[in-house]
Write an enzyme that holds these catalytic residues in place. Structure first.
Site, mmCIF file in Angstrom:
data_model
loop_
_atom_site.group_PDB
_atom_site.id
_atom_site.type_symbol
_atom_site.label_atom_id
_atom_site.label_comp_id
_atom_site.label_asym_id
_atom_site.label_seq_id
_atom_site.Cartn_x
_atom_site.Cartn_y
_atom_site.Cartn_z
ATOM 1 N N HIS A 190 -18.843 -29.022 28.125
ATOM 2 C CA HIS A 190 -18.166 -30.293 27.893
ATOM 3 C C HIS A 190 -18.819 -31.132 26.802
ATOM 4 O O HIS A 190 -18.140 -31.793 26.017
ATOM 5 C CB HIS A 190 -18.142 -31.099 29.190
ATOM 6 C CG HIS A 190 -16.792 -31.561 29.506
ATOM 7 N ND1 HIS A 190 -16.107 -31.151 30.616
ATOM 8 C CD2 HIS A 190 -15.962 -32.369 28.828
ATOM 9 C CE1 HIS A 190 -14.920 -31.693 30.614
ATOM 10 N NE2 HIS A 190 -14.810 -32.444 29.545
ATOM 11 N N CYS A 505 -5.240 -14.875 15.125
ATOM 12 C CA CYS A 505 -5.807 -16.159 15.538
ATOM 13 C C CYS A 505 -7.295 -16.073 15.838
ATOM 14 O O CYS A 505 -7.898 -17.038 16.285
ATOM 15 C CB CYS A 505 -5.055 -16.737 16.732
ATOM 16 S SG CYS A 505 -5.187 -15.720 18.212
HETATM 17 C C1 PEP Z 1 -9.991 -13.801 20.051
HETATM 18 O O1 PEP Z 1 -10.458 -13.104 20.950
HETATM 19 O O2 PEP Z 1 -9.996 -13.479 18.855
HETATM 20 C C2 PEP Z 1 -9.390 -15.107 20.362
HETATM 21 C C3 PEP Z 1 -8.729 -15.785 19.442
HETATM 22 O O3 PEP Z 1 -9.541 -15.607 21.596
HETATM 23 P P1 PEP Z 1 -10.910 -16.188 22.179
HETATM 24 O O4 PEP Z 1 -11.855 -16.362 21.025
HETATM 25 O O5 PEP Z 1 -10.555 -17.484 22.812
HETATM 26 O O6 PEP Z 1 -11.331 -15.146 23.140
#
Ligand code: PEP
Ligand code: MG
Length: 585
Positions: A190, A505
């Site tokens: 947090h 992403c």
């Molecule tokens: C990933 O695994 O690339 C992703 C975008 O999700 P996180 O980083 O939240 O696991």
């Protein structure tokens, strides 16, 4: 004393340099035996302190909400209710009489008993309240002991501590906090989430920081780099100058980035790439929009579930999702379903201990045991979708069966809303491709979805057997590894065969050289943290698609990430972005 360099973890970007101030919670005095004649006074003192604590917590909730942090405010409102709860306060009054101890000892003892009783309940949700009860009792105890709450910095300083509880972080005087440096904690804690939301540079996991700072003496200087995680205690003249240079560069970069927010991410020869933002809370929307995000490619919803005593209600979730949808006013918003497990543990879910949590019951795999969590979240998504376009994606899909689980849960959520007669909007369903198997069998299920998004952070971890958090494995962590590029190429091709959208992403999308590789491989949507948008847009604007395709094909045939990195870095460095502005852009 010579300067001490401490490698920590990046938690909130920005540079800070200045004196340090250590914040710690003074321990409460032990229970004091009292005479029978003192009992009534102690009981009155306790009830008054509890009422005052409840008021303080409500005020804190209001000021945090006014500052635009509605989600954090809910934590303090729930705590305000505990401070009024007779189960806690009247139990402490009984302890005064039964054990003949003062109010401070009584509230601590009653809270421990209540917390232990709650922790033994069958109801998982209630069990999670135990931590809150202890936290609130601590606040009441501190008021009784006259220990002032909320550290006040007399002068601007970098706050150092082992860890900071949310209530302390939220009450830091922001005009005087130059930065936050924590010996413990993690970027998802947090303290880090709040620091990012408030724009305060922060580092965490800086082992040795407290010892080095104390050895240097109070008032000694500290420099932190919130983008690399580095801290330097007593920086020498050269380091001070370097940090000042970094701060000036960061300020100038930010101005330039804001000025370029309207430019399209279009290659020199006219190939458009959609650049989207990764956000962790509705509070991140404003900055993402200012920096030119054309939608949200990944809304990590864990922030709603972490660091609290029970899961967020459907209404609370709907409110958070709506804030994002409304901020992005018609632009696409991709909400990712709960991704806990791995390094994100939630006490109230009572997840069993696992030897390999990253290979365990993580993310959508939790749906076997707790479908209710996902149904509630999906209901909130469908309801929020009445305000604008929404995509929902499931993390940690391994194969067609997992994709079917998502569709079944979504179907149930939707049907239950229809039965309830509640207004809903359209939701596109998709999955994250972050387990190699999900890509290799993509043809078996992708056509039943609307989109997919490559989570390259986990894809790299699972494809190369490289623990995400282990600093000893840094040299294996380059996403330009040809094995990863081949998986990405396969995902591009299977998505295209299925006729669905594909985005990336993972952090790779925000790394300009790697973003060029992704465009070369055929990816046309990149989602990244807001701070990376401008650099990636510039990289794309300076490149020509055929050159990127050639480089990607070469990299696919190569053997190491280093070769591919050299290839795309060279392309980046020969970028034409600063020299030519294509017509229309
Ligand atoms: C990933 O695994 O690339 C992703 C975008 O999700 P996180 O980083 O939240 O696991
Ligand atoms: Mg992931």
């Amino acid at each position: 004393m010579a300067q001490v360099r401490i490698p920590g973890r990046a938690a909130a970007p920005g540079i800070a340099r200045g004196p340090w101030a250590e914040l710690g919670r003074p321990a409460l005095p032990a229970a004091r035996p009292i005479a029978a004649t003192e009992m009534a006074d102690e009981a009155a003192r306790l009830r008054n302190a509890a009422k005052a604590a409840s008021r303080e917590l409500r005020d804190l909730a209001a000021s945090v909400r006014d500052a635009g942090h509605a989600d954090e405010a809910a934590i303090f409102l729930a705590q305000a209710a505990i401070a009024r709860d007779p189960d806690v306060v009247e139990a402490a009054v009984i302890a005064i009489e039964r054990d003949r101890i003062d109010a401070i000892g009584a509230i601590a003892s009653a809270a421990r008993e209540t917390a232990a009783r709650i922790a033994a309940l069958d109801d998982e949700l209630l069990r999670g309240r135990a931590t809150d009860v202890l936290d609130v009792a601590d606040r009441i105890g501190r008021a009784l002991a006259g220990i002032s709450d909320g550290p006040l910095l007399a002068a601007p300083a970098i706050v150092i501590a082992d860890d900071l509880p949310p209530s302390v972080t939220a009450t830091l005087p922001r005009d005087r906090v130059l930065g936050i440096a924590l010996e413990g904690s993690s970027p998802t804690a947090h303290a880090a989430i709040l620091a990012r939301a408030y724009g305060i540079p922060a580092i965490v996991s800086a082992t040795g920081l407290l010892t080095a700072a104390r050895a240097a003496g109070s008032g000694a200087e500290l420099a932190i780099d919130g983008s690399t995680g580095e801290a330097i205690v007593e920086p020498d003249a050269a380091e001070r100058a370097r940090y000042d240079g970094l701060a000036a560069d960061a300020a100038a970069d930010r101005e330039r980035d804001l000025g370029e927010a309207d430019q399209p991410a279009r290659t020199f020869d006219g190939v458009d790439v959609l650049v989207l933002a990764n956000i962790g809370s509705p509070d991140d929307c404003a900055d993402a929009l200012r920096l030119g995000a054309r939608g949200v490619g990944l809304f990590r919803t864990e922030f709603l579930f972490l660091e609290r005593a029970r899961p967020p209600s459907e209404q609370e979730q709907e409110g958070a999702y709506r804030r994002v949808i409304e901020a992005f006013a018609g632009l696409p918003v991709t909400i990712r379903l709960l991704d806990v497990g791995g390094d994100k543990q939630i006490p109230y879910l009572d997840q069993p201990r696992e030897d390999n949590p990253f290979l365990g019951v993580r993310a959508l795999r939790l749906a076997d045991r707790r479908p209710d969590l996902f149904i509630t979240q999906l209901r909130a998504c469908y309801r929020a979708a009445a305000a604008g376009p929404v995509k929902v994606m499931a993390p940690m899909i391994a194969d067609a069966a997992d994709a079917a689980t998502l569709r079944t849960l979504a179907h149930e959520a939707r049907a239950s809303l229809e039965r309830d007669g509640l207004p809903i909007g359209e939701v596109d369903l998709g999955v994250m491709l972050e387990i190699p198997s999900a890509i290799l069998v993509g043809d078996s299920y992708l056509a039943q979805l609307a989109f997919a998004s490559l989570g390259t952070n986990d894809l790299l971890q699972y494809a190369l057997a490289v623990d995400r958090g282990n600093p000893a494995l840094d040299r294996y962590r380059d996403p330009l590894h040809p094995a990863l590029l081949r998986l990405i190429r396969e995902a591009v091709e299977s998505s295209s065969r299925a006729g669905i959208e594909l985005s990336v992403c993972g952090e790779m999308a925000g790394d300009p050289a790697a973003a060029l590789a992704l465009v070369g491989l055929g990816v046309r949507q990149l989602s990244m943290s807001a701070a990376s948008l401008a650099a990636v847009r510039r990289a794309i604007r300076g490149a020509a698609a055929p050159a990127l395709e050639d480089a990607a094909n070469e990299a696919l045939r190569g053997g190491t990430a280093a070769e591919a990195r050299a290839r795309f870095t060279a392309l980046l460095e020969s970028s034409t972005a600063d020299r030519v502005v294509p017509a229309g852009g």
